[in-house]
Design a protein around this motif. Structure first.
Motif, short mmCIF file in Angstrom:
data_model
loop_
_atom_site.label_atom_id
_atom_site.label_comp_id
_atom_site.label_asym_id
_atom_site.label_seq_id
_atom_site.Cartn_x
_atom_site.Cartn_y
_atom_site.Cartn_z
N ASP A 184 0.86 -1.18 0.00
CA ASP A 184 0.00 0.00 0.00
C ASP A 184 0.90 1.23 0.00
OD1 ASP A 184 -2.14 -1.74 0.24
OD2 ASP A 184 -2.39 -1.41 2.39
N ARG A 185 0.35 2.34 -0.47
CA ARG A 185 1.05 3.64 -0.40
C ARG A 185 0.26 4.54 0.54
NH1 ARG A 185 3.77 0.83 -3.40
NH2 ARG A 185 5.30 1.49 -4.94
N ILE A 186 0.93 5.03 1.57
CA ILE A 186 0.28 5.86 2.58
C ILE A 186 0.70 7.31 2.37
CG2 ILE A 186 -0.19 6.15 5.03
CD1 ILE A 186 -0.86 3.35 3.95
N HIS A 187 -0.26 8.17 2.02
CA HIS A 187 0.01 9.60 1.81
C HIS A 187 -0.37 10.34 3.10
CE1 HIS A 187 0.11 9.28 -2.77
NE2 HIS A 187 -0.32 8.09 -2.37
N ILE A 192 -9.21 10.06 7.43
CA ILE A 192 -8.80 8.87 6.68
C ILE A 192 -9.58 8.80 5.36
CG2 ILE A 192 -8.81 6.34 6.61
CD1 ILE A 192 -6.93 6.93 8.66
N ASP A 193 -8.85 8.59 4.27
CA ASP A 193 -9.46 8.37 2.96
C ASP A 193 -8.81 7.13 2.36
OD1 ASP A 193 -10.92 8.64 0.66
OD2 ASP A 193 -9.69 10.25 -0.18
N VAL A 194 -9.64 6.19 1.89
CA VAL A 194 -9.12 4.92 1.39
C VAL A 194 -9.67 4.65 0.00
CG1 VAL A 194 -8.76 2.48 1.98
CG2 VAL A 194 -9.29 4.10 3.79
N THR A 195 -8.83 4.06 -0.88
CA THR A 195 -9.27 3.81 -2.25
C THR A 195 -10.32 2.70 -2.32
OG1 THR A 195 -7.37 2.33 -2.54
CG2 THR A 195 -7.15 4.58 -3.37
N LYS A 196 -10.30 1.77 -1.38
CA LYS A 196 -11.25 0.67 -1.37
C LYS A 196 -12.40 0.99 -0.41
CE LYS A 196 -8.90 -2.39 -3.95
NZ LYS A 196 -7.71 -1.62 -4.30
N GLY A 197 -13.64 0.94 -0.91
CA GLY A 197 -14.79 1.35 -0.12
C GLY A 197 -15.08 0.49 1.09
N TYR A 198 -14.66 -0.79 1.07
CA TYR A 198 -14.98 -1.68 2.19
C TYR A 198 -13.93 -1.63 3.30
CZ TYR A 198 -12.27 -4.31 -1.25
OH TYR A 198 -11.34 -4.67 -2.20
N VAL A 199 -12.94 -0.76 3.17
CA VAL A 199 -11.96 -0.56 4.25
C VAL A 199 -12.47 0.58 5.12
CG1 VAL A 199 -9.58 0.08 4.81
CG2 VAL A 199 -10.06 -1.35 2.80
N PRO A 200 -12.52 0.41 6.45
CA PRO A 200 -13.07 1.47 7.31
C PRO A 200 -12.24 2.75 7.23
CG PRO A 200 -11.99 -0.24 8.63
CD PRO A 200 -12.08 -0.77 7.24
N SER A 201 -12.94 3.88 7.32
CA SER A 201 -12.26 5.18 7.28
C SER A 201 -12.49 5.94 8.59
CB SER A 201 -12.77 6.01 6.09
OG SER A 201 -14.18 6.17 6.18
N SER A 212 -3.96 14.22 7.67
CA SER A 212 -4.81 13.61 6.64
C SER A 212 -4.07 12.39 6.12
CB SER A 212 -5.06 14.62 5.52
OG SER A 212 -5.63 13.97 4.40
N ILE A 213 -4.75 11.24 6.15
CA ILE A 213 -4.14 9.97 5.73
C ILE A 213 -4.92 9.42 4.55
CG2 ILE A 213 -3.51 7.62 6.44
CD1 ILE A 213 -3.63 8.63 9.38
N PHE A 214 -4.24 9.32 3.40
CA PHE A 214 -4.85 8.70 2.22
C PHE A 214 -4.16 7.36 1.99
CE2 PHE A 214 -4.63 7.88 -2.40
CZ PHE A 214 -5.98 7.63 -2.62
N ILE A 215 -4.94 6.28 1.96
CA ILE A 215 -4.38 4.94 1.78
C ILE A 215 -4.70 4.43 0.38
CG2 ILE A 215 -4.34 2.57 2.66
CD1 ILE A 215 -5.34 3.66 5.35
#
Length: 287
Positions: A39-42, A53-62, A86-89
């Protein structure tokens, strides 16, 4: 301030369950190493005291259920930090796959925030904080290759295994690690030869690494989810040099040093299961 941190997956070359403890958990002994599926963590600092928290996959909790959120919250709480992040995964590691994706994200957040917030903490200090999140997090803080004991938090680092391709396949199911542990009969399983795996790695003997791949959780998971065993059988049919399930599953991986065999394994699995990856072994510790 902002940064991007790589969060590599881990695989288990061996996984042994030694005994059930009085606290209900199990003592394990396993050889773990990192692979170049990550994974790349911004991370971007915020002046406001919040964690986004913002995640590219919708089923991962934010929210606070996400281990990356917990890592940032714990670091802020421990050191009294009032600014936010701010964490973008960018999620590349499959979820609930036995590859420690969530733990690696948490570890990457700890390393990244230590850098951009200029906290000056050592990896040992970050690992100690990470242990409060989960038993795989300390290993993911360091990366590399290690024998893990206790609940997985007692680490003895060893050399990286011989370079090779890692072909992974994950069926579209989830496996309950808790249920697998509950079903294991420690006195009846065929325990892995951890010492032989370590010897194979230290002597750079790829054939011996492959022949000593072992995971006591396989039979339990195979009985619960026959599709996982079918993947392992198919990998063997396509000439895998060494195949084993990672963690409690359901991901199964094969190792090979042969480019054409890696391609054949990938192509042979791609029509059989949707999530297939071909990556390199990493095995080196984070700086």
């Amino acid at each position: 301030m902002q940064t991007i941190v790589k969060a590599p997956a881990k695989i288990n070359l061996t996984l042994d369950v030694v005994r059930k403890r009085d606290d209900g958990f199990h003592d394990v002994e396993m050889v773990m190493t990192t692979i170049d599926l990550a994974d790349r963590i911004h991370l971007k600092t915020l002046e406001t005291d919040q964690i986004i928290i913002d995640v590219t996959k919708g089923y991962v909790p934010s929210d606070e259920k996400n281990l990356a959120y917990q890592a940032a919250h714990l670091l802020k709480e421990r050191l009294g930090i009032k600014k936010g992040v701010s964490i973008f995964i960018d999620k590349q590691i499959p979820v609930s796959a036995g590859l420690a994706g969530g733990s690696s994200d948490a570890a990457a957040v700890l390393r990244g925030l230590n850098d951009i917030w200029e906290l000056g903490l050592t990896l040992d200090e970050l690992a100690e904080i990470g242990l409060q999140i989960g038993s795989d997090v300390p290993f993911c803080v360091y990366g590399g290759t290690a024998i893990a004991r206790g609940r997985g938090e007692k680490l003895e680092f060893i050399s990286a295994p011989p370079p090779c391709w890692v072909i992974l396949a994950k069926p579209p199911i989830g496996v309950s690690t808790k249920e697998v542990y509950q079903r294991i009969k420690v006195d009846e399983v065929d325990h892995p030869q951890t010492a032989l795996m370590v010897k194979a790695i230290e002597s750079n003997n790829f054939e011996q690494v492959c022949s000593n791949l072992s995971n006591v959780m396989e039979d339990v998971t195979f009985n619960m989810h026959p599709a996982v065993k079918k993947i392992k059988d198919r990998m063997k049919q396509f000439g895998s040099e060494g195949t084993v399930m990672s963690g409690s599953g359901p991901t199964v991986f094969s190792l090979t040093q042969n480019d054409s065999k890696a391609e054949r394994l990938y192509n042979g699995l791609k029509g059989f299961v949707e999530q297939v990856y071909t990556v390199r072994l990493l095995g080196q510790r984070h700086k």
